[in-house]
Design a protein around this motif. Sequence first.
Motif, PDB file in Angstrom:
ATOM      1  N   VAL A 223       0.867  -1.184   0.000  1.00 33.98           N
ATOM      2  CA  VAL A 223       0.000   0.000   0.000  1.00 33.98           C
ATOM      3  C   VAL A 223       0.896   1.224   0.000  1.00 33.98           C
ATOM      4  N   ARG A 224       0.825   2.012  -1.069  1.00 35.72           N
ATOM      5  CA  ARG A 224       1.658   3.227  -1.146  1.00 35.72           C
ATOM      6  C   ARG A 224       0.825   4.426  -0.703  1.00 35.72           C
ATOM      7  N   GLY A 225       1.274   5.092   0.378  1.00 38.69           N
ATOM      8  CA  GLY A 225       0.539   6.258   0.896  1.00 38.69           C
ATOM      9  C   GLY A 225      -0.164   5.874   2.180  1.00 38.69           C
ATOM     10  N   ALA A 226       0.155   6.606   3.261  1.00 38.44           N
ATOM     11  CA  ALA A 226      -0.422   6.261   4.567  1.00 38.44           C
ATOM     12  C   ALA A 226      -1.310   7.394   5.070  1.00 38.44           C
TER      13      ALA A 226
ATOM     14  N   VAL B  81      -5.943  21.102  10.537  1.00 37.87           N
ATOM     15  CA  VAL B  81      -7.030  21.741  11.302  1.00 37.87           C
ATOM     16  C   VAL B  81      -8.406  21.375  10.726  1.00 37.87           C
ATOM     17  N   ARG B  82      -8.413  20.443   9.747  1.00 35.62           N
ATOM     18  CA  ARG B  82      -9.709  20.076   9.174  1.00 35.62           C
ATOM     19  C   ARG B  82     -10.480  19.131  10.075  1.00 35.62           C
ATOM     20  N   ALA B  83     -11.775  19.096   9.871  1.00 37.33           N
ATOM     21  CA  ALA B  83     -12.612  18.070  10.491  1.00 37.33           C
ATOM     22  C   ALA B  83     -13.376  17.432   9.348  1.00 37.33           C
TER      23      ALA B  83
ATOM     24  N   VAL C 159      -2.402   2.036  -4.726  1.00 37.58           N
ATOM     25  CA  VAL C 159      -1.884   3.404  -4.695  1.00 37.58           C
ATOM     26  C   VAL C 159      -2.891   4.309  -3.990  1.00 37.58           C
ATOM     27  N   CYS C 160      -2.495   4.813  -2.824  1.00 41.30           N
ATOM     28  CA  CYS C 160      -3.372   5.673  -2.006  1.00 41.30           C
ATOM     29  C   CYS C 160      -2.602   6.948  -1.678  1.00 41.30           C
ATOM     30  N   GLU C 161      -1.956   7.526  -2.696  1.00 41.28           N
ATOM     31  CA  GLU C 161      -1.029   8.648  -2.465  1.00 41.28           C
ATOM     32  C   GLU C 161      -1.678  10.018  -2.578  1.00 41.28           C
TER      33      GLU C 161
ATOM     34  N   SER D  25      -0.405  11.957  -6.757  1.00 45.17           N
ATOM     35  CA  SER D  25       0.298  10.666  -6.727  1.00 45.17           C
ATOM     36  C   SER D  25       1.398  10.523  -7.798  1.00 45.17           C
ATOM     37  N   ALA D  26       2.620  10.271  -7.340  1.00 42.37           N
ATOM     38  CA  ALA D  26       3.746  10.079  -8.262  1.00 42.37           C
ATOM     39  C   ALA D  26       3.699   8.675  -8.861  1.00 42.37           C
ATOM     40  N   THR D  27       3.221   7.713  -8.097  1.00 41.32           N
ATOM     41  CA  THR D  27       3.179   6.338  -8.608  1.00 41.32           C
ATOM     42  C   THR D  27       2.154   6.234  -9.743  1.00 41.32           C
TER      43      THR D  27
ATOM     44  N   LEU E  86     -14.547  25.080  10.547  1.00 45.72           N
ATOM     45  CA  LEU E  86     -14.905  25.936   9.405  1.00 45.72           C
ATOM     46  C   LEU E  86     -14.334  25.360   8.108  1.00 45.72           C
ATOM     47  N   VAL E  87     -15.156  25.321   7.068  1.00 44.45           N
ATOM     48  CA  VAL E  87     -14.649  25.080   5.707  1.00 44.45           C
ATOM     49  C   VAL E  87     -15.271  26.167   4.837  1.00 44.45           C
ATOM     50  N   TRP E  88     -14.419  27.062   4.333  1.00 39.32           N
ATOM     51  CA  TRP E  88     -14.912  28.219   3.588  1.00 39.32           C
ATOM     52  C   TRP E  88     -14.244  28.200   2.212  1.00 39.32           C
TER      53      TRP E  88
ATOM     54  N   PRO F  19      -6.096  24.235  -2.298  1.00 44.07           N
ATOM     55  CA  PRO F  19      -6.647  24.522  -3.635  1.00 44.07           C
ATOM     56  C   PRO F  19      -7.706  23.468  -3.994  1.00 44.07           C
ATOM     57  N   LEU F  20      -8.741  23.890  -4.731  1.00 41.29           N
ATOM     58  CA  LEU F  20      -9.850  22.961  -5.003  1.00 41.29           C
ATOM     59  C   LEU F  20      -9.913  22.560  -6.480  1.00 41.29           C
ATOM     60  N   THR F  21     -10.081  21.258  -6.691  1.00 39.04           N
ATOM     61  CA  THR F  21     -10.174  20.730  -8.063  1.00 39.04           C
ATOM     62  C   THR F  21     -11.240  19.643  -8.131  1.00 39.04           C
TER      63      THR F  21
ATOM     64  N   HIS G 240     -15.118  18.475  -5.079  1.00 33.91           N
ATOM     65  CA  HIS G 240     -15.190  19.712  -4.291  1.00 33.91           C
ATOM     66  C   HIS G 240     -15.690  19.359  -2.876  1.00 33.91           C
ATOM     67  N   PRO G 241     -15.117  19.972  -1.831  1.00 33.29           N
ATOM     68  CA  PRO G 241     -15.507  19.551  -0.471  1.00 33.29           C
ATOM     69  C   PRO G 241     -16.862  20.096   0.006  1.00 33.29           C
ATOM     70  N   LEU G 242     -17.634  20.752  -0.884  1.00 29.18           N
ATOM     71  CA  LEU G 242     -18.863  21.384  -0.388  1.00 29.18           C
ATOM     72  C   LEU G 242     -19.876  20.387   0.179  1.00 29.18           C
TER      73      LEU G 242
ATOM     74  N   GLY H 125     -18.729  17.485   1.639  1.00 32.65           N
ATOM     75  CA  GLY H 125     -17.988  16.692   2.632  1.00 32.65           C
ATOM     76  C   GLY H 125     -17.992  15.208   2.284  1.00 32.65           C
ATOM     77  N   GLN H 126     -17.626  14.858   1.044  1.00 31.05           N
ATOM     78  CA  GLN H 126     -17.772  13.454   0.621  1.00 31.05           C
ATOM     79  C   GLN H 126     -16.486  12.804   0.115  1.00 31.05           C
ATOM     80  N   GLY H 127     -15.384  13.568  -0.058  1.00 31.79           N
ATOM     81  CA  GLY H 127     -14.174  13.003  -0.677  1.00 31.79           C
ATOM     82  C   GLY H 127     -13.629  11.801   0.079  1.00 31.79           C
ATOM     83  N   LEU H 128     -13.482  11.942   1.381  1.00 34.57           N
ATOM     84  CA  LEU H 128     -12.938  10.833   2.166  1.00 34.57           C
ATOM     85  C   LEU H 128     -13.951   9.683   2.252  1.00 34.57           C
ATOM     86  N   ASN H 129     -15.236  10.041   2.357  1.00 38.47           N
ATOM     87  CA  ASN H 129     -16.250   8.978   2.372  1.00 38.47           C
ATOM     88  C   ASN H 129     -16.159   8.123   1.109  1.00 38.47           C
ATOM     89  N   LEU H 130     -15.919   8.783  -0.033  1.00 38.65           N
ATOM     90  CA  LEU H 130     -15.766   8.010  -1.276  1.00 38.65           C
ATOM     91  C   LEU H 130     -14.526   7.128  -1.200  1.00 38.65           C
TER      92      LEU H 130
HETATM   93  C1  LIG Z   1     -10.901  21.659   3.115  1.00 38.36           C
HETATM   94  C2  LIG Z   1     -11.310  20.243   2.888  1.00 38.36           C
HETATM   95  C3  LIG Z   1     -12.332  19.677   3.641  1.00 38.36           C
HETATM   96  C4  LIG Z   1     -12.723  18.360   3.428  1.00 38.36           C
HETATM   97  N1  LIG Z   1     -13.757  17.854   4.160  1.00 38.36           N
HETATM   98  C5  LIG Z   1     -14.159  16.590   3.934  1.00 38.36           C
HETATM   99  C6  LIG Z   1     -15.252  16.035   4.686  1.00 38.36           C
HETATM  100  O1  LIG Z   1     -15.858  16.708   5.527  1.00 38.36           O
HETATM  101  N2  LIG Z   1     -15.616  14.754   4.449  1.00 38.36           N
HETATM  102  C7  LIG Z   1     -14.992  13.987   3.506  1.00 38.36           C
HETATM  103  O2  LIG Z   1     -15.377  12.825   3.320  1.00 38.36           O
HETATM  104  N3  LIG Z   1     -13.950  14.483   2.786  1.00 38.36           N
HETATM  105  C8  LIG Z   1     -13.524  15.756   2.976  1.00 38.36           C
HETATM  106  N4  LIG Z   1     -12.465  16.255   2.261  1.00 38.36           N
HETATM  107  C9  LIG Z   1     -11.761  15.372   1.283  1.00 38.36           C
HETATM  108  C10 LIG Z   1     -10.657  14.559   1.980  1.00 38.36           C
HETATM  109  O3  LIG Z   1      -9.735  15.420   2.596  1.00 38.36           O
HETATM  110  C11 LIG Z   1      -9.909  13.691   0.978  1.00 38.36           C
HETATM  111  O4  LIG Z   1     -10.807  13.062   0.116  1.00 38.36           O
HETATM  112  C12 LIG Z   1      -9.097  12.625   1.728  1.00 38.36           C
HETATM  113  O5  LIG Z   1      -8.161  13.232   2.578  1.00 38.36           O
HETATM  114  C13 LIG Z   1      -8.375  11.712   0.741  1.00 38.36           C
HETATM  115  O6  LIG Z   1      -7.641  10.772   1.473  1.00 38.36           O
HETATM  116  P1  LIG Z   1      -6.466   9.956   0.779  1.00 38.36           P
HETATM  117  O7  LIG Z   1      -5.913   9.074   1.865  1.00 38.36           O
HETATM  118  O8  LIG Z   1      -6.959   9.343  -0.483  1.00 38.36           O
HETATM  119  O9  LIG Z   1      -5.401  11.052   0.335  1.00 38.36           O
HETATM  120  P2  LIG Z   1      -4.494  12.006   1.225  1.00 38.36           P
HETATM  121  O10 LIG Z   1      -5.220  12.454   2.428  1.00 38.36           O
HETATM  122  O11 LIG Z   1      -3.981  13.058   0.294  1.00 38.36           O
HETATM  123  O12 LIG Z   1      -3.304  11.065   1.700  1.00 38.36           O
HETATM  124  C14 LIG Z   1      -2.313  10.625   0.787  1.00 38.36           C
HETATM  125  C15 LIG Z   1      -1.102  10.134   1.571  1.00 38.36           C
HETATM  126  O13 LIG Z   1      -0.140   9.600   0.655  1.00 38.36           O
HETATM  127  C16 LIG Z   1       1.131  10.169   0.957  1.00 38.36           C
HETATM  128  N5  LIG Z   1       1.945  10.159  -0.288  1.00 38.36           N
HETATM  129  C17 LIG Z   1       1.900  11.029  -1.317  1.00 38.36           C
HETATM  130  N6  LIG Z   1       2.796  10.666  -2.257  1.00 38.36           N
HETATM  131  C18 LIG Z   1       3.423   9.559  -1.817  1.00 38.36           C
HETATM  132  C19 LIG Z   1       4.428   8.720  -2.335  1.00 38.36           C
HETATM  133  N7  LIG Z   1       5.000   8.951  -3.519  1.00 38.36           N
HETATM  134  N8  LIG Z   1       4.812   7.627  -1.612  1.00 38.36           N
HETATM  135  C20 LIG Z   1       4.251   7.356  -0.413  1.00 38.36           C
HETATM  136  N9  LIG Z   1       3.296   8.145   0.141  1.00 38.36           N
HETATM  137  C21 LIG Z   1       2.872   9.214  -0.558  1.00 38.36           C
HETATM  138  C22 LIG Z   1       0.842  11.555   1.511  1.00 38.36           C
HETATM  139  O14 LIG Z   1       1.917  12.001   2.314  1.00 38.36           O
HETATM  140  C23 LIG Z   1      -0.409  11.254   2.336  1.00 38.36           C
HETATM  141  O15 LIG Z   1      -0.079  10.784   3.628  1.00 38.36           O
HETATM  142  C24 LIG Z   1     -12.072  17.573   2.442  1.00 38.36           C
HETATM  143  C25 LIG Z   1     -11.039  18.138   1.672  1.00 38.36           C
HETATM  144  C26 LIG Z   1     -10.659  19.465   1.885  1.00 38.36           C
HETATM  145  C27 LIG Z   1      -9.568  20.046   1.035  1.00 38.36           C
END
Ligand SMILES: Cc1cc2nc3c(=O)[nH]c(=O)nc-3n(C[C@H](O)[C@H](O)[C@H](O)COP(=O)(O)OP(=O)(O)OC[C@H]3O[C@@H](n4cnc5c(N)ncnc54)[C@H](O)[C@@H]3O)c2cc1C
Length: 385
Positions: A8-11, A44-46, A141-143, A147-149, A219-221, A264-266, A289-291, A293-298
């Motif tokens: 698993v790449r990315g923690a 500082v996010r929640a 790949v969970c980077e 993601s570089a991988t 706050l998320v603004w 930055p938002l994409t 877009h985080p409006l 609050g679903q990115g992490l849930n996905l």
């Molecule tokens: C302001 C804001 C608010 C949000 N609020 C919500 C919310 O309320 N609810 C929700 O569900 N989602 C929310 N999200 C979305 C959420 O933050 C992301 O969807 C989530 O963090 C993605 O998790 P991830 O583990 O896939 O990626 P990341 O959190 O980006 O983690 C990737 C990890 O991989 C590591 N990594 C990168 N490159 C490499 C490499 N080459 N080798 C090894 N490791 C590497 C990084 O250091 C990092 O630890 C929000 C996002 C933003 C910006």
Amino acid sequence: MKPFDVRVRGAGIVGRSLALSLARAGMQVALQPQPARASAQPDVRAYALNAASVALLRGLKVWDALPAGAATAVHEMRVHGDATGAMLEFSAWQQRVAELTWITDAAVLERELERAVQFAPHITVVDADAGADVPATLTAVCEGKASATRAAYGVAFEQHDYGQVAIAARLIASRPHHGVAQQWFGGPDVLALLPFTLPDQVQPQPPAPSSSPSSAYALVWSLPQARAQDLLAQDAAAFEQALLQATGGAAGELRLASDRAAWPLTLARAEAWCGPGWVLLGDAAHVVHPLAGQGLNLGLGDVTALCAVIAAREPWRSLGDEKLLRRYARERAAPTWAMGQVTDGLQRLFSTTAPGAAELRNRGLTLVNHLPPLKRWLAARALDS
Ligand SMILES: Cc1cc2nc3c(=O)[nH]c(=O)nc-3n(C[C@H](O)[C@H](O)[C@H](O)COP(=O)(O)OP(=O)(O)OC[C@H]3O[C@@H](n4cnc5c(N)ncnc54)[C@H](O)[C@@H]3O)c2cc1C
């Protein structure tokens, strides 16, 4: 080195949750985190986590290990339009659920997952630079979005830059939140106040009037880059005044209880999610877009789906078999695409200055608010994604 089942790449939260889930299924997992940067600030996010995400984390014994107050239940949600009185309200009792969502301290959740990984018998933490020297049948790949991988596999990542950033911070209000989340669509700004519980030691200086843990918010603004830069450059008092104006005082006076940070938002999506011996999960595969609050849930939904596909595979099929991995990619295509479209559509609807658009969107909010079955359907989609 003896080959691992999965590397698993990315923690981040997705990578650690996947490593723990696979280890619980008896697999030998190599987890490759990126070395922590010395300058890294605490997040500082929640996160608003839905029932499916909570169930996954509970199954990993992480949810119940969170310290008291690290997760706050939301019982009601108020979405304000950009015209007086335009509002959409959701409540847990209308939805017939115990809570609509849980607001969870991002840094605390990351810490608890890290601790769980340390005690997991089948996980070996390996230096990320050891990349190709870690033999494994499958590389997950969970980077995250940069993601570089993924790039090394030659996978294109289609990105639409919103030209916006999200400012996150922790706040203390002069009134208790009573478990109510509020969101203002201010065209093009989207401001969310998520009920939160601050660790006892975090108090603004000087202390806010009648502050208590149950009057804290995350706050998320989201707002255009230039305006965000102006707001970030302002001192605390001016920023708090801007918050008061944007929320119309609906949450009382708001005081900063942390530094402000910006993202930055994409909207983004990888063109392929798997290949022979590799698979993408979380923000490495899709960014919304985080409006809502679903990115992490996905991303956590990806973890559950991949583990289910692996568990149901034919005994002779290898973990790295692309046919197997395509089952996962097919299952996740629709929900992740739909959430990208919904959040993008809302963002565009509330950003447009086209004549009549403001009236249409505000009437739409009020109309949906008076249609309980449609409201229930919309909320159910957000609760289940
Ligand atoms: C302001 C804001 C608010 C949000 N609020 C919500 C919310 O309320 N609810 C929700 O569900 N989602 C929310 N999200 C979305 C959420 O933050 C992301 O969807 C989530 O963090 C993605 O998790 P991830 O583990 O896939 O990626 P990341 O959190 O980006 O983690 C990737 C990890 O991989 C590591 N990594 C990168 N490159 C490499 C490499 N080459 N080798 C090894 N490791 C590497 C990084 O250091 C990092 O630890 C929000 C996002 C933003 C910006």
